[in-house]
Design a protein around this motif. Structure first.
Motif, short mmCIF file in Angstrom:
data_model
loop_
_atom_site.label_atom_id
_atom_site.label_comp_id
_atom_site.label_asym_id
_atom_site.label_seq_id
_atom_site.Cartn_x
_atom_site.Cartn_y
_atom_site.Cartn_z
N PRO A 80 45.93 -17.67 1.08
CA PRO A 80 45.49 -17.35 2.45
C PRO A 80 46.62 -16.95 3.38
N ASP A 81 47.80 -17.59 3.27
CA ASP A 81 48.87 -17.32 4.22
C ASP A 81 50.15 -16.81 3.57
N GLU A 82 50.12 -16.51 2.27
CA GLU A 82 51.31 -16.02 1.59
C GLU A 82 50.95 -15.37 0.27
N ILE A 83 51.92 -14.64 -0.28
CA ILE A 83 51.81 -14.06 -1.61
C ILE A 83 52.95 -14.61 -2.45
N ALA A 84 52.62 -15.13 -3.62
CA ALA A 84 53.63 -15.69 -4.51
C ALA A 84 53.91 -14.71 -5.65
N ILE A 85 55.19 -14.42 -5.89
CA ILE A 85 55.59 -13.64 -7.04
C ILE A 85 55.87 -14.63 -8.17
N MET A 86 55.17 -14.47 -9.30
CA MET A 86 55.18 -15.48 -10.35
C MET A 86 55.40 -14.82 -11.71
N THR A 87 55.63 -15.65 -12.72
CA THR A 87 55.71 -15.19 -14.10
C THR A 87 54.89 -16.11 -14.99
N VAL A 88 54.44 -15.56 -16.12
CA VAL A 88 53.69 -16.32 -17.11
C VAL A 88 54.03 -15.76 -18.49
N ARG A 121 55.43 -19.87 -13.47
CA ARG A 121 56.63 -20.16 -12.68
C ARG A 121 56.60 -19.32 -11.41
N THR A 122 56.84 -19.96 -10.26
CA THR A 122 56.89 -19.25 -8.99
C THR A 122 58.32 -18.83 -8.70
N LEU A 123 58.52 -17.53 -8.46
CA LEU A 123 59.85 -17.01 -8.19
C LEU A 123 60.16 -16.98 -6.70
N VAL A 124 59.24 -16.45 -5.90
CA VAL A 124 59.47 -16.32 -4.47
C VAL A 124 58.12 -16.23 -3.77
N ARG A 125 58.08 -16.63 -2.51
CA ARG A 125 56.86 -16.56 -1.71
C ARG A 125 57.10 -15.66 -0.50
N ILE A 126 56.10 -14.81 -0.23
CA ILE A 126 56.18 -13.87 0.88
C ILE A 126 55.11 -14.24 1.90
N ASP A 127 55.50 -14.37 3.16
CA ASP A 127 54.54 -14.70 4.21
C ASP A 127 53.57 -13.55 4.44
#
Length: 394
Positions: A167-175, A183-189
């Motif tokens: 809802p309030d961010e986008i997470a860049i992840m890997t699987v 695994r979460t790499l970084v979060r973008i507001d």
């Protein structure tokens, strides 16, 4: 003839419209030049002649108005594509599932494709899947309730990066490509009212970073950013002019010395650019603007780029040599219409893309309240079709 011209400009089916402004001009000139020489000679003296001038003027006004609408919507391109030098491809369906399959990406070996799928049997939520090329069922990698998008294989093939919407961010992840721990790499507001502008991910060829394109909070222009996996730092790479829409679809070249991206200077005006990773200089590749862009990929030779562009209703695949700057249409079996999000295998022998069809209509059955008081809920009669289903009859 007036009605035919205007209706052809605004036809719902893209194939039935004028394909270029040149075709409209040719048709208009045929109308302006009457075939009867006596009518030309007498037209400026008689009442009928004066009326003919007004009718022609009214015709021109209506045509210009319709043409303006068609160009604004991107239905009629201002320039004529170089179709004569188009390459021929053989298209073979890879998936035909219900729902939508988007954004394919080849594994480094070229034997599997990762993609996102909104399976209607699983709530139409976008999740990441992997499928072997050939027979077999896809493997579902993510099951989160958020939207999972933009899958990209790492250069070593050991993980798949993707973006997950919250809802309030986008997470860049890997699987892992066989499933497992995320695994979460970084979060973008995410701005509450402004699109983040995230349009895809691209791995640095050495696997040390990810290229992102998005709007930082409280900024109107999207930029290209490099996320360093080791330091976890995000570095801006481009600085679009203030007031523009910014930069999107950043894509590393095969050796990583250049980045291709589209700069959206105004509404409906996208230009292809190259960014040098050595000195940071930018170079505009295309001289003509594209109304709508849906994906960019490099060919393995590092000299050509495949991209999807056109207008909202008629997106096509194009190929361009970065030295010549002259885009060409890619022609496959069937029509090159609605093809977006291209992906190229590292071997250069396969091209994958998503093709959007008319999948927005299904058949449902409703109880007639005048004769049936059972309050029976609507029943979907056809739920696995990949086509548009309508006009039912008892």
């Amino acid at each position: 003839l007036l009605e035919h011209t205007v209706m052809k400009m605004l036809a719902k089916n893209p194939d039935q419209r004028y394909q270029t402004v040149h075709e409209v001009r040719t048709n208009f000139e045929e109308v302006r030049e009457p075939s009867d020489p006596q009518a030309i000679a007498l037209g400026h003296r008689s009442r009928e002649g004066r009326r003919g001038v007004w009718v022609t003027s009214g015709f021109a006004a209506i045509v210009i108005s319709a043409l303006g609408v068609a160009i604004f919507l991107g239905w009629i391109p201002l320039t004529e594509p170089d179709v004569g030098s188009s390459r021929l491809l053989q298209a073979v369906p890879f998936t035909s599932y219900a729902g939508e399959e988007w954004r394919p990406d080849f594994s480094p070996q070229g034997d599997r494709i990762a993609f996102e799928w909104s399976d209607p049997n699983k709530g139409r939520n976008h999740d990441i899947y992997v499928k072997q090329i050939g027979p077999g069922e896809p493997l579902r990698l993510t099951t989160h309730e958020g939207l999972d998008r933009f899958p990209r294989w790492s250069p070593d093939g050991l993980q798949i990066a993707f973006a997950r919407w919250f809802p309030d961010e986008i997470a860049i992840m890997t699987v892992p490509p066989l499933g497992g721990r995320e695994r979460t790499l970084v979060r973008i507001d995410r701005h509450e009212r402004l699109d983040t502008g995230l349009r895809g991910l691209s791995w640095e060829p050495g696997g040390t970073g990810l290229l992102l394109s998005y709007r930082r909070d409280h900024e109107l222009e999207a930029r290209l950013f490099l996320f360093d996996l080791e330091t976890e730092e995000i570095t801006p790479l481009t600085s679009p002019s203030e007031g523009s829409y910014g930069d999107y679809f950043g894509e590393f070249s095969p050796v990583g010395n250049e980045i291709a991206f589209f700069r959206r200077k105004a509404y409906g005006t996208h230009y292809l650019y190259l960014l040098s990773n050595e000195d940071g200089t930018e170079r505009q590749i295309t001289s003509e603007a594209f109304h709508y862009v849906m994906g960019v990929r490099w060919m393995p030779n590092g000299e050509e780029i495949i991209f999807s562009a056109g207008n909202l209703f008629n997106v096509r695949l194009w190929q361009i040599n970065v030295s010549s700057g002259n885009p060409r249409l890619l022609m496959g079996s069937g029509e090159n219409i609605g093809r977006r999000y291209p992906a190229v295998s590292r071997q250069g022998d396969r091209l994958a893309f998503a093709e959007r069809g008319n999948t927005g209509f299904d058949l449902w059955r409703f109880a007639n309240p005048r004769v049936d008081n059972s309050n029976e809920p609507p029943l979907r009669l056809i739920s696995s079709s990949t086509r548009s289903d309508d006009a039912p009859r008892f």
